[in-house]
Design a protein around this motif. Structure first.
Motif: not given
Length: 347
Positions: A89-114
């Motif tokens: 919760t205290t990470l900057s946007d730049k720091e969070m981008r290093k985590v997102r899609g690398n250490e933690i990933s997400i699959i959304f429920q509607e692939p057509m809109t994702s």
């Protein structure tokens, strides 16, 4: 039923720890508390199911983990989200981008809109490789094609240059899984990954997720309202209601001996497996809106076991038979010990 089981996972280290998380939305009707002091832990290698009715806060919780809450309206007003000991919760946007899609990933429920309809599959899958891997353009393309093959997409060399609308719903969801797995995450969040798919494709996607989990040894948080999917895929289950976690248990324990009246209501609404005719039960009433929450337990207006204290004071989380349950019936001063031995969690 479920995955590895309690005996293996009980000693696993936590990979994700959510503590007293509160999320508020600023709306024309005022500030609404949509997630209210929830505690959750995901252990290494396990699949944790997060279940509950629409609007209970499941997806908002997942978006907060990913740092994807809409900043204009949503605020984390309290609590902590720690991933491998790192406070997210205290990470900057730049720091969070290093985590997102690398250490933690997400699959959304509607692939057509994702998936973006104006970009090819390759153009959309290349982004995590650009962000997190030092690869040449040719190596990135080869990696994408290899991952598409891994998730069971035929003609991967051709499909990589096609657009989302040219693929079926099942194929688009496989692309979303490929996108999530390209960064080789340690934690995968799957938010209703099979909701829009027919039963046959749904089974294929779940089997694919199970295979990818075993191959990579990652942990999974599976968000769903489908208890059948929970029984098949999960090791532990957390049940949410009106922005709160009301029960946490090993998956077999939850189905064999649910503790919370809400969980009991959910399970009693399921048909039997042996085909016998059964009068399905429903939970009376409806989930309260965030701006209409009662002062005590949010489930009190619908609860068959309601007591006077339920309507004025929120219960603690109690531990009984290795299950966690937020309900006054487990307080010896209220329930009189009729529901077995219990202690306050953390007390």
């Amino acid at each position: 039923m479920g995955g590895k089981g309690a005996s293996v996972l009980a000693n696993s280290n936590p990979i994700l720890e959510i503590s007293k998380l509160r999320i508020e939305f600023d709306t024309p009707r005022g500030v609404l508390q949509v997630v209210n002091a929830i505690d959750l832990t995901v252990r290494e290698g396990e699949t944790l199911g997060l279940v509950g009715e629409s609007g209970c806060g499941k997806s908002v919780t997942s978006m907060s983990i990913m740092g994807l809450l809409p900043e204009a309206v949503a605020t984390i007003s309290g609590g902590s989200i720690r991933f491998r000991g790192k406070e997210l919760t205290t990470l900057s946007d730049k720091e969070m981008r290093k985590v997102r899609g690398n250490e933690i990933s997400i699959i959304f429920q509607e692939p057509m809109t994702s998936l973006n309809p104006v970009f090819t599959i390759a153009q959309q899958l290349v982004e995590p490789l650009r962000q997190h891997k030092r690869l040449s353009k040719r190596e990135r393309r080869e990696r994408i094609i290899e991952m598409l093959r891994k998730v069971g997409i035929p003609r991967a060399e051709q499909i990589v240059d096609e657009y989302p609308h040219q693929l079926s719903g099942g194929m688009r969801q496989r692309v979303m899984i490929a996108l999530a797995m390209l960064g080789e995450p340690q934690l995968l969040i799957a938010d209703e990954p099979t909701t829009a798919l027919d039963v046959t494709i749904q089974a294929q996607i779940l089997e694919l997720m199970r295979a990818m989990k075993q191959e990579n040894g990652m942990a999974v948080m599976l968000i769903t309202h489908d208890l059948g999917v929970v029984a098949e895929m999960c090791d532990r289950v957390a049940v949410m209601y009106a922005g709160q976690v009301v029960e946490v248990a090993e998956v077999r324990d939850l189905f064999d001996r649910p503790k919370h009246p809400y969980t009991k209501g959910l399970l009693s609404s399921l048909p039997t497996e042996n085909g016998r005719k059964q009068q399905l039960q429903s939970i009376k009433g409806s989930v309260p809106r965030p701006n209409e929450l009662p002062p005590g337990c949010a489930f009190a207006p619908r609860c068959p076991n309601v007591k006077p204290v339920c309507e004025i004071k929120l219960p603690d989380m109690y531990v009984t038979e290795n299950q966690y349950c937020r309900c006054w019936i487990y307080d010896t001063n209220v329930g009189g010990g009729a529901y077995g031995e219990a202690t306050v969690a953390g007390g």
